[in-house]
Design a protein around this motif. Structure first.
Motif, PDB file in Angstrom:
ATOM      1  N   PHE A  92      28.618 -33.835 -37.902  1.00 46.69           N
ATOM      2  CA  PHE A  92      28.705 -33.334 -39.313  1.00 46.69           C
ATOM      3  C   PHE A  92      27.842 -31.950 -39.225  1.00 46.69           C
ATOM      4  O   PHE A  92      26.622 -32.178 -38.621  1.00 46.69           O
ATOM      5  CB  PHE A  92      28.165 -34.446 -40.403  1.00 46.69           C
ATOM      6  CG  PHE A  92      27.996 -33.588 -41.539  1.00 46.69           C
ATOM      7  CD1 PHE A  92      28.998 -33.059 -42.630  1.00 46.69           C
ATOM      8  CD2 PHE A  92      26.328 -33.155 -41.880  1.00 46.69           C
ATOM      9  CE1 PHE A  92      28.606 -32.865 -43.711  1.00 46.69           C
ATOM     10  CE2 PHE A  92      26.121 -32.726 -43.123  1.00 46.69           C
ATOM     11  CZ  PHE A  92      27.311 -32.396 -44.101  1.00 46.69           C
ATOM     12  N   ARG A  93      28.009 -31.034 -39.654  1.00 45.90           N
ATOM     13  CA  ARG A  93      27.130 -29.804 -40.098  1.00 45.90           C
ATOM     14  C   ARG A  93      27.429 -29.001 -41.234  1.00 45.90           C
ATOM     15  O   ARG A  93      28.873 -29.061 -41.792  1.00 45.90           O
ATOM     16  CB  ARG A  93      27.003 -29.014 -38.682  1.00 45.90           C
ATOM     17  CG  ARG A  93      28.079 -28.353 -38.274  1.00 45.90           C
ATOM     18  CD  ARG A  93      27.807 -28.004 -36.759  1.00 45.90           C
ATOM     19  NE  ARG A  93      28.800 -27.244 -36.295  1.00 45.90           N
ATOM     20  CZ  ARG A  93      28.846 -26.206 -35.429  1.00 45.90           C
ATOM     21  NH1 ARG A  93      28.109 -25.211 -35.546  1.00 45.90           N
ATOM     22  NH2 ARG A  93      29.975 -25.773 -34.785  1.00 45.90           N
ATOM     23  N   LEU A  94      26.666 -27.899 -41.575  1.00 44.15           N
ATOM     24  CA  LEU A  94      26.873 -27.092 -42.505  1.00 44.15           C
ATOM     25  C   LEU A  94      27.397 -25.580 -41.672  1.00 44.15           C
ATOM     26  O   LEU A  94      26.500 -25.257 -41.199  1.00 44.15           O
ATOM     27  CB  LEU A  94      25.947 -26.746 -43.609  1.00 44.15           C
ATOM     28  CG  LEU A  94      26.074 -25.554 -44.560  1.00 44.15           C
ATOM     29  CD1 LEU A  94      26.908 -25.855 -45.593  1.00 44.15           C
ATOM     30  CD2 LEU A  94      24.835 -25.460 -45.356  1.00 44.15           C
ATOM     31  N   ARG A 104      35.929 -28.173 -37.939  1.00 45.37           N
ATOM     32  CA  ARG A 104      37.099 -28.234 -38.618  1.00 45.37           C
ATOM     33  C   ARG A 104      36.666 -28.830 -40.255  1.00 45.37           C
ATOM     34  O   ARG A 104      35.509 -29.449 -40.266  1.00 45.37           O
ATOM     35  CB  ARG A 104      38.154 -29.087 -38.388  1.00 45.37           C
ATOM     36  CG  ARG A 104      38.864 -28.584 -36.893  1.00 45.37           C
ATOM     37  CD  ARG A 104      39.889 -29.884 -36.643  1.00 45.37           C
ATOM     38  NE  ARG A 104      41.110 -29.655 -37.366  1.00 45.37           N
ATOM     39  CZ  ARG A 104      42.194 -30.672 -37.110  1.00 45.37           C
ATOM     40  NH1 ARG A 104      41.890 -31.662 -36.037  1.00 45.37           N
ATOM     41  NH2 ARG A 104      43.227 -30.731 -37.917  1.00 45.37           N
ATOM     42  N   LYS A 105      37.126 -28.054 -41.320  1.00 40.73           N
ATOM     43  CA  LYS A 105      36.735 -28.450 -42.561  1.00 40.73           C
ATOM     44  C   LYS A 105      37.145 -29.512 -43.139  1.00 40.73           C
ATOM     45  O   LYS A 105      38.310 -30.084 -42.784  1.00 40.73           O
ATOM     46  CB  LYS A 105      37.026 -27.224 -43.424  1.00 40.73           C
ATOM     47  CG  LYS A 105      36.534 -27.291 -44.926  1.00 40.73           C
ATOM     48  CD  LYS A 105      36.972 -26.178 -45.826  1.00 40.73           C
ATOM     49  CE  LYS A 105      36.757 -26.217 -47.139  1.00 40.73           C
ATOM     50  NZ  LYS A 105      36.971 -24.973 -48.047  1.00 40.73           N
ATOM     51  N   MET A 106      36.296 -30.385 -43.748  1.00 38.49           N
ATOM     52  CA  MET A 106      36.793 -31.837 -44.313  1.00 38.49           C
ATOM     53  C   MET A 106      36.604 -31.869 -45.667  1.00 38.49           C
ATOM     54  O   MET A 106      36.536 -33.066 -46.177  1.00 38.49           O
ATOM     55  CB  MET A 106      35.897 -32.882 -43.679  1.00 38.49           C
ATOM     56  CG  MET A 106      34.393 -32.547 -43.660  1.00 38.49           C
ATOM     57  SD  MET A 106      33.591 -34.022 -43.626  1.00 38.49           S
ATOM     58  CE  MET A 106      31.896 -33.296 -43.567  1.00 38.49           C
ATOM     59  N   GLY A 107      36.647 -30.962 -46.362  1.00 38.56           N
ATOM     60  CA  GLY A 107      36.447 -31.070 -47.911  1.00 38.56           C
ATOM     61  C   GLY A 107      36.151 -29.746 -48.597  1.00 38.56           C
ATOM     62  O   GLY A 107      36.114 -28.377 -48.018  1.00 38.56           O
ATOM     63  N   GLY A 108      36.072 -29.776 -49.916  1.00 37.13           N
ATOM     64  CA  GLY A 108      35.653 -28.472 -50.622  1.00 37.13           C
ATOM     65  C   GLY A 108      34.343 -28.946 -51.434  1.00 37.13           C
ATOM     66  O   GLY A 108      34.154 -29.943 -51.745  1.00 37.13           O
ATOM     67  N   TYR A 145      34.415 -18.434 -39.177  1.00 38.30           N
ATOM     68  CA  TYR A 145      34.710 -19.488 -38.273  1.00 38.30           C
ATOM     69  C   TYR A 145      36.048 -20.010 -38.275  1.00 38.30           C
ATOM     70  O   TYR A 145      36.641 -20.494 -36.980  1.00 38.30           O
ATOM     71  CB  TYR A 145      33.864 -20.531 -38.134  1.00 38.30           C
ATOM     72  CG  TYR A 145      34.141 -21.781 -39.125  1.00 38.30           C
ATOM     73  CD1 TYR A 145      34.676 -22.704 -39.105  1.00 38.30           C
ATOM     74  CD2 TYR A 145      33.735 -21.365 -40.638  1.00 38.30           C
ATOM     75  CE1 TYR A 145      35.075 -23.723 -39.968  1.00 38.30           C
ATOM     76  CE2 TYR A 145      34.002 -22.367 -41.663  1.00 38.30           C
ATOM     77  CZ  TYR A 145      34.583 -23.342 -41.220  1.00 38.30           C
ATOM     78  OH  TYR A 145      34.707 -24.343 -42.289  1.00 38.30           O
ATOM     79  N   ARG A 146      36.827 -19.729 -39.419  1.00 38.86           N
ATOM     80  CA  ARG A 146      38.534 -20.179 -39.348  1.00 38.86           C
ATOM     81  C   ARG A 146      39.039 -19.373 -38.667  1.00 38.86           C
ATOM     82  O   ARG A 146      40.091 -19.783 -38.049  1.00 38.86           O
ATOM     83  CB  ARG A 146      38.541 -20.406 -40.694  1.00 38.86           C
ATOM     84  CG  ARG A 146      40.295 -20.578 -40.909  1.00 38.86           C
ATOM     85  CD  ARG A 146      40.784 -20.792 -42.315  1.00 38.86           C
ATOM     86  NE  ARG A 146      42.150 -20.915 -42.411  1.00 38.86           N
ATOM     87  CZ  ARG A 146      42.787 -21.496 -43.378  1.00 38.86           C
ATOM     88  NH1 ARG A 146      42.063 -21.584 -44.470  1.00 38.86           N
ATOM     89  NH2 ARG A 146      44.108 -21.777 -43.233  1.00 38.86           N
ATOM     90  N   PHE A 154      42.700 -26.103 -39.040  1.00 39.14           N
ATOM     91  CA  PHE A 154      41.576 -25.961 -39.982  1.00 39.14           C
ATOM     92  C   PHE A 154      41.068 -27.139 -40.528  1.00 39.14           C
ATOM     93  O   PHE A 154      39.785 -27.407 -40.626  1.00 39.14           O
ATOM     94  CB  PHE A 154      41.607 -24.572 -40.643  1.00 39.14           C
ATOM     95  CG  PHE A 154      40.459 -24.279 -41.459  1.00 39.14           C
ATOM     96  CD1 PHE A 154      39.431 -24.189 -40.718  1.00 39.14           C
ATOM     97  CD2 PHE A 154      40.548 -24.481 -42.880  1.00 39.14           C
ATOM     98  CE1 PHE A 154      38.034 -23.661 -41.408  1.00 39.14           C
ATOM     99  CE2 PHE A 154      39.183 -24.034 -43.495  1.00 39.14           C
ATOM    100  CZ  PHE A 154      38.087 -23.657 -42.756  1.00 39.14           C
ATOM    101  N   ILE A 155      42.084 -27.920 -41.294  1.00 43.42           N
ATOM    102  CA  ILE A 155      41.425 -29.142 -41.780  1.00 43.42           C
ATOM    103  C   ILE A 155      41.659 -30.281 -41.358  1.00 43.42           C
ATOM    104  O   ILE A 155      42.450 -30.580 -40.443  1.00 43.42           O
ATOM    105  CB  ILE A 155      42.555 -29.201 -43.301  1.00 43.42           C
ATOM    106  CG1 ILE A 155      42.382 -27.806 -43.940  1.00 43.42           C
ATOM    107  CG2 ILE A 155      41.867 -30.558 -44.219  1.00 43.42           C
ATOM    108  CD1 ILE A 155      40.997 -27.422 -44.619  1.00 43.42           C
TER     109      ILE A 155
END
Length: 219
Positions: A92-94, A104-108, A145-146, A154-155
């Motif tokens: 996990f990271r920001l 990969r993004k995992m939420g909003g 980064y996307r 991406f998700i």
């Protein structure tokens, strides 16, 4: 903000603090649990048989001791498989303004900042119907980064990495992280939280119909 006196009320600062103090420890704890899960899964028991005879020859009168190991054939590969499973658990990271697993993004997330404080909201994606991704268009403004990755690339779903722990494991880990960070944590139901918001700030429905930027789309 009284409980985070060194935090500036800006979205990036809020996200970094939340990631460092709450979400980061929660996901690290989940990763640790997954490592233990894989270690247990890849422990293949071996059966050791000791006997005093070999090939029909009775050797009870000799000092000979025969030992046979009986093992599942996958035992020899278990260490390699364990290393592969552990290396596949994303960190996990920001990154920019997104919480991500791996790349990969995992939420909003969103923030509401007012003079007396702030609210940080994050929706983590445990699971979703991949067929619904076809309704999402490529946004003109997107994080660097996307790149040009599709939504499918991406998700990421939390389920893909932490399913053996169960979908409520993140809530338990975040609760532990919050209790470690703050002296007093009062647990309330969703209904009690809504009543508190209504008493202090007005109707949630009025906020949703007015200032809230979230909209529901019929598909």
């Amino acid at each position: 903000t009284d409980m985070a006196p060194n935090l500036n009320p800006y979205p990036r600062d809020i996200m970094k603090w939340s990631g460092d103090d709450i979400f980061g420890p929660a996901f690290r704890s989940m990763k640790s649990d997954m490592i233990q899960h894989y270690k247990q899964r890849h422990q293949q028991p071996s059966l050791v048989v000791q006997k005093n005879s070999c090939g029909g020859l009775d050797s009870r009168t000799t000092n000979q001791k025969n030992t046979t190991f009986i093992s599942n054939e996958t035992t020899y590969d278990s260490k390699l498989l364990l290393e592969e499973d552990i290396s596949a658990i994303p960190d996990f990271r920001l990154r920019e303004n997104d919480y991500i697993l791996g790349d990969r993004k995992m939420g909003g997330n969103a923030q509401a900042i007012v003079g007396g404080g702030w609210l940080h909201h994050t929706s983590f994606l445990w699971d979703f119907d991949k067929d619904n991704m076809k309704y999402l268009t490529m946004p003109s403004k997107r994080p660097e980064y996307r790149g040009n990755r599709s939504h499918d690339d991406f998700i990421v779903r939390l389920k893909d990495s932490f399913e053996p722990l169960g979908k409520y494991s993140l809530f338990d880990k975040m609760k532990d992280a919050i209790e470690d960070r703050f002296d007093i944590v009062e647990e309330v139901t969703s209904q009690e939280a809504l009543e508190l918001v209504s008493d202090q700030f007005g109707s949630m429905q009025s906020w949703y119909d007015g200032k809230c930027r979230t909209r529901l789309l019929e598909v």
